[in-house]
Scaffold this active site. Structure first.
Site, PDB file in Angstrom:
ATOM      1  N   ASP A  26       0.831  -1.207   0.000  1.00  0.00           N
ATOM      2  CA  ASP A  26       0.000   0.000   0.000  1.00  0.00           C
ATOM      3  C   ASP A  26       0.870   1.262   0.000  1.00  0.00           C
ATOM      4  O   ASP A  26       0.744   2.135   0.858  1.00  0.00           O
ATOM      5  CB  ASP A  26      -1.004  -0.001   1.158  1.00  0.00           C
ATOM      6  CG  ASP A  26      -2.255  -0.801   0.815  1.00  0.00           C
ATOM      7  OD1 ASP A  26      -2.232  -1.538  -0.202  1.00  0.00           O
ATOM      8  OD2 ASP A  26      -3.256  -0.704   1.545  1.00  0.00           O
ATOM      9  N   HIS A  71      -3.649  -2.312  -2.574  1.00  0.00           N
ATOM     10  CA  HIS A  71      -3.753  -1.143  -3.450  1.00  0.00           C
ATOM     11  C   HIS A  71      -2.798  -1.204  -4.632  1.00  0.00           C
ATOM     12  O   HIS A  71      -2.915  -0.403  -5.548  1.00  0.00           O
ATOM     13  CB  HIS A  71      -3.547   0.150  -2.656  1.00  0.00           C
ATOM     14  CG  HIS A  71      -4.790   0.605  -1.960  1.00  0.00           C
ATOM     15  ND1 HIS A  71      -5.624   1.584  -2.449  1.00  0.00           N
ATOM     16  CD2 HIS A  71      -5.367   0.168  -0.822  1.00  0.00           C
ATOM     17  CE1 HIS A  71      -6.646   1.746  -1.638  1.00  0.00           C
ATOM     18  NE2 HIS A  71      -6.515   0.900  -0.635  1.00  0.00           N
ATOM     19  N   HIS A 115      -2.456  -2.915   6.513  1.00  0.00           N
ATOM     20  CA  HIS A 115      -3.799  -2.995   5.933  1.00  0.00           C
ATOM     21  C   HIS A 115      -4.895  -2.281   6.711  1.00  0.00           C
ATOM     22  O   HIS A 115      -5.859  -1.810   6.139  1.00  0.00           O
ATOM     23  CB  HIS A 115      -4.176  -4.468   5.754  1.00  0.00           C
ATOM     24  CG  HIS A 115      -5.334  -4.744   4.841  1.00  0.00           C
ATOM     25  ND1 HIS A 115      -5.568  -4.033   3.676  1.00  0.00           N
ATOM     26  CD2 HIS A 115      -6.336  -5.658   4.907  1.00  0.00           C
ATOM     27  CE1 HIS A 115      -6.655  -4.521   3.078  1.00  0.00           C
ATOM     28  NE2 HIS A 115      -7.132  -5.500   3.811  1.00  0.00           N
TER      29      HIS A 115
END
Ligand SMILES: C[S@@+](CC[C@H](N)C(=O)[O-])C[C@H]1O[C@@H](n2cnc3c(N)ncnc32)[C@H](O)[C@@H]1O
Lengths: 372, 455
Positions: free
Chosen positions: B83, B116, B330
């Protein structure tokens, strides 16, 4: 988005009440350096929040969260897609208030009145006309003149809107003069005024007249992100004008508030500081920080038959049916669940009412709604 | 940008100043990165010492703050759990800088994939739009997405020390010394603020398990409740109270999201075909999307991808794979990190004031090297840098020697049945907690792209 446009001078004139004179302020060479100047800039920022709300509504509608054919007719900025969590939050906000309003509309067959404070580009009147074509409804919207003028211009431009201004008793919509800031009819009224002028001041007890306000109709006052921009004592005073002067007892009156809560945790503090960089200040947020403060506040205003609160996270959980949750969840991939919960916990709906008890219209409408 | 060398250093310099590099350089960088990443297994072997980081989300200035607090590359080894992009204003600069550092110092920095790092998600959450805005075409986004497909799915840290060498830094203000373990105690957890001041210290097996960190600003996060004193008989994991045994910690699995019902051994992760867009379901999706939760067994995830998994799942998985800890990211944690399930799993979150809105602090997790670990092998420093390869540890054989046999469900259920104790002492864990980079250096665009609040 805000703060950069030229301030509205009318507000500047309108808000003169002592303090340093304008001459002196000009002498120091700064618009915004005087008390009035700063206040005018703040008002400007608050007026501009309406296009934020309009944009959020349009984003929700375009993605299928909400059904509202009118939202985009009022938006002045091109539609920008909001983040999924903001769409979810706007959805909860609008559908929670719709739910309360629907119950009011269905509670009895008699005529009803709704007064939307700081209505901005809200489309609720037009949606209600579609949904309840036979119901006798007197709808009022109050906002600053700049915003009401823009709204009336949009209405005039779009036949879908204009045609909704009729009622059985007045079948032909009034032609609006250009640059009109007010509109009056037996069903729909737009009042251009600063809500602060409704705060009962001790010296001159002359409140502005609000045409077509019916003191006998069961009345719902709606403040969807509006009164939060005013100081708590001013808000109390505005509400007591409505509850005692415009719509005195024993007429049933209720209030629905939608506004942020929890200013003192990390998220709340960040919200306050971020918004203040846009010159947006939320005085009642600090005055009523917790859900319990919101409830107590409703009681203080005199809503003794009911005073209820729920944050929007709990509303999503408890008010939205499983089927609807599934529909909404399928609209967009929503990854930011922790953030969503954080965000939704920081906004609440509060609803309170005054009526005759068990047979009262609001008691009937709202008695069995789950609060938090 | 020919191999390594000064072009790369120039690019790093430019990106450190938060200025994007030209499109053709991005193409070359991504090409080189792919060549490097393709050599990595799905689960990268990493040796302690290493600093483990969670979500970054394009908060470039906060990434700089992270390096300031945790030490610069290549002086500190880093493991980023995905991410890198979306949400923040500088996904491009953040990801490209990390990628440059990866290519320049391949054995100093490990990047694994987050949910992502996907074409579908980045088109909704900002990275795609950002690339379009900054380059006028989607090419750069496409190059980056190709790199995403090659990122490893997890990392296995071995050789971490069981106890920390306590920092001799000053105490943070408000630290309550009454709760501090003795100086000779075996330190399991230490929390430092951005200035390196000690906020909290916790001894392993200490009698003062009541000494929950009252003084810790992060005390609302359940930090390390009661590690078990003794492992199950026969596992050899009995720990000594005073830290004389230092090399009995199992490996630490790092993954962006969490576990999958389809994966009961780390070897099964190794067998996945990862070089693709993140699928909507299946093991690879779960590793990037799942969350631990206070449930028993498996549950449906409200995110619509991945699963929820309870303490029993984690303990069983750790036991079976000889792990002492799972580190994952996360989920936003207001205090920066959160240990759960008797410290068998930790969430590390490294984006302070997430989305410039949430008001949270961030954390990174430092694992020290175990001095007495005979198997420990110092990594080459990356200074000859640039060129691919460079991994001293083979990616596929690290620390699997102790593992319980594959897919042995009988064993699994017997573990579930009688004794859910942890099998391994967790590694010594030093958390560094930090706030968002100061406002003035953040360089936020004057005009924010979207409404951040409901107005
Ligand atoms: C955030 S908008 C909300 C608009 C609408 N209620 C909605 O929810 O979509 C706030 C509105 O309140 C209006 N408002 C705020 N303070 C006001 C005041 N003192 N007098 C009149 N209108 C005011 C603003 O002009 C603006 O249109």
């Amino acid at each position: 988005m805000s703060g950069q446009e030229i301030p509205d001078l009318r507000t500047l004139l309108g808000s003169r009440r002592g303090g340093p004179s304008r001459g002196r302020a000009r002498g120091r060479g700064g618009f915004g350096s005087s008390h009035e100047g700063r206040e005018a800039l703040k008002d400007e920022a608050v007026r501009n929040t309406d296009q934020d709300a309009a944009g959020s509504r349009v984003s929700c509608v375009e993605l299928g969260y909400l059904h509202d054919p009118y939202a985009k007719l009022f938006a002045t900025q091109p539609a920008t897609r909001r983040l999924p969590l903001l769409n979810r939050g706007s959805y909860v906000r609008t559908s929670a208030i719709d739910d309360l309003v629907d119950r009011f509309m269905n509670a009895s067959t008699g005529p009803k009145q709704i007064i939307s404070l700081g209505a901005g580009t809200d489309t609720r009147y037009f949606r209600l006309r579609d949904r309840y074509p036979d119901l006798q409804l007197v709808y009022h919207e109050i906002d600053f003149a700049t915003n009401t003028a823009a709204k009336l211009t949009s209405i005039q431009r779009h036949p879908q809107l204009h045609s909704k201004l009729t009622s059985r008793s007045a079948p032909n919509p009034l032609a609006l003069p250009p640059a009109a800031t007010t509109y009056h009819s037996s069903t729909y009224n737009v009042h251009a005024l600063d809500l602060r002028t409704l705060a009962a001041s001790s010296e001159e007890n002359t409140l502005p007249t609000l045409p077509n306000i019916d003191p006998t109709l069961p009345t719902l006052l709606l403040s969807e992100m509006c009164l939060v921009y005013l100081p708590a004592p001013t808000v109390s005073s505005i509400l007591s004008s409505f509850l005692q002067k415009y719509i005195p007892e024993p007429t049933p009156v209720s209030l629905i508030l939608y506004e942020p809560i929890l200013p003192n945790d990390a998220f709340g503090r960040t919200m306050i500081s971020n918004l203040s960089t846009r010159n947006i200040h939320l005085p009642t947020l600090l005055a009523y920080p917790e859900l319990s403060d919101q409830r107590a506040r409703l009681q203080q205003y005199g809503f003794h038959q009911g005073a209820h609160v729920a944050d929007t996270a709990s509303i999503w959980r408890a008010w939205v049916t499983d089927e609807e949750k599934e529909r909404v969840a399928a609209l967009e991939m929503l990854d930011e669940l922790e953030e969503l919960d954080l965000l939704l916990r920081h906004y609440c709906v509060a609803w309170g009412w005054r009526d005759s008890g068990s047979e009262g219209v609001f008691t009937k409408a709202w008695a069995d709604i789950k609060e938090q | 940008m020919s191999s390594g060398g000064c072009d790369l250093d120039k690019a790093i310099q430019q990106l450190r100043a938060c200025r994007p590099i030209p499109e053709n350089q991005v193409r070359e960088l991504c090409h080189k990165a792919r060549e490097l990443l393709i050599e990595e297994g799905n689960v990268v072997g990493v040796d302690a010492p290493v600093t483990i980081c969670g979500d970054i989300h394009g908060q470039f200035h906060d990434l700089m703050e992270l390096f300031r607090v945790g030490g610069d590359v290549p002086d500190t080894n880093y493991l980023f759990m995905g991410d890198f992009v979306d949400r923040g204003f500088y996904s491009l600069e953040s990801f490209l800088l990390l990628l440059c550092l990866k290519v320049r110092y391949p054995d100093r920095i490990t990047l694994i994939r987050g949910n992502h790092e996907s074409r579908q998600i980045t088109t909704v959450y900002g990275f795609y739009d950002e690339c379009l805005r900054k380059y006028g075409s989607a090419n750069v986004w496409r190059y980056c997405c190709e790199v995403f497909d090659y990122l490893a799915l997890g990392a296995l840290v071995s050789g971490a020390a069981t106890s920390l060498v306590p920092t001799d830094g000053p105490m943070a203000e408000n630290t309550n010394l009454d709760n501090f373990p003795d100086s000779d105690a075996d330190i399991e957890i230490e929390t430092l603020n951005a200035n390196g001041e000690i906020m909290y210290r916790y001894a392993r097996n200490s009698d003062s398990q009541s000494s929950q960190p009252n003084s810790n600003p992060a005390s609302s996060s359940p930090i390390a409740p009661t590690p078990s004193r003794v492992g199950p008989a026969g596992t050899g994991a009995t720990s000594s109270a005073n830290g004389s045994v230092k090399n009995d910690t199992g490996a630490i699995l790092c993954v962006h999201g969490g576990l999958s019902p389809l994966i009961d051994t780390i070897d099964k992760i190794r067998l996945l075909d990862r070089k693709q867009e993140v699928p909507h379901e299946g093991a690879m999706c779960d590793l990037l999307w799942s969350d631990p939760d206070e449930i028993e067994g498996w549950g449906l995830s409200p995110r619509g991808a991945g699963f929820l998994f309870g303490a029993d799942i984690v303990k069983c998985f750790n036991y079976k794979n000889d792990l002492s800890l799972i580190a994952r990211a996360h989920q936003l944690v207001m205090e920066g990190f959160k240990e759960m399930f008797e410290s068998t799993i930790v969430t590390v979150w490294s984006a302070p004031n997430y989305c410039y809105r949430c008001g949270n602090v961030a954390a990174i997790l430092e694992l020290g090297e175990d001095g007495s670990n005979a198997g420990y092998q110092r990594r080459s420093n990356g200074d000859q840098g640039g060129g691919g390869g460079g991994w001293i540890l083979g990616s596929n054989d690290g620390s699997s020697s102790n593992m319980v046999g594959n897919g042995n469900d009988r064993r699994l259920s017997s573990v579930l049945g009688d004794n859910m104790q942890r099998t391994r002492d967790g590694p010594g864990r030093r958390y560094r907690v930090f706030e968002a980079a100061p406002q003035d250096s953040r360089g936020m665009p004057a005009k924010k792209p979207v409404a951040d609040y409901f107005l």
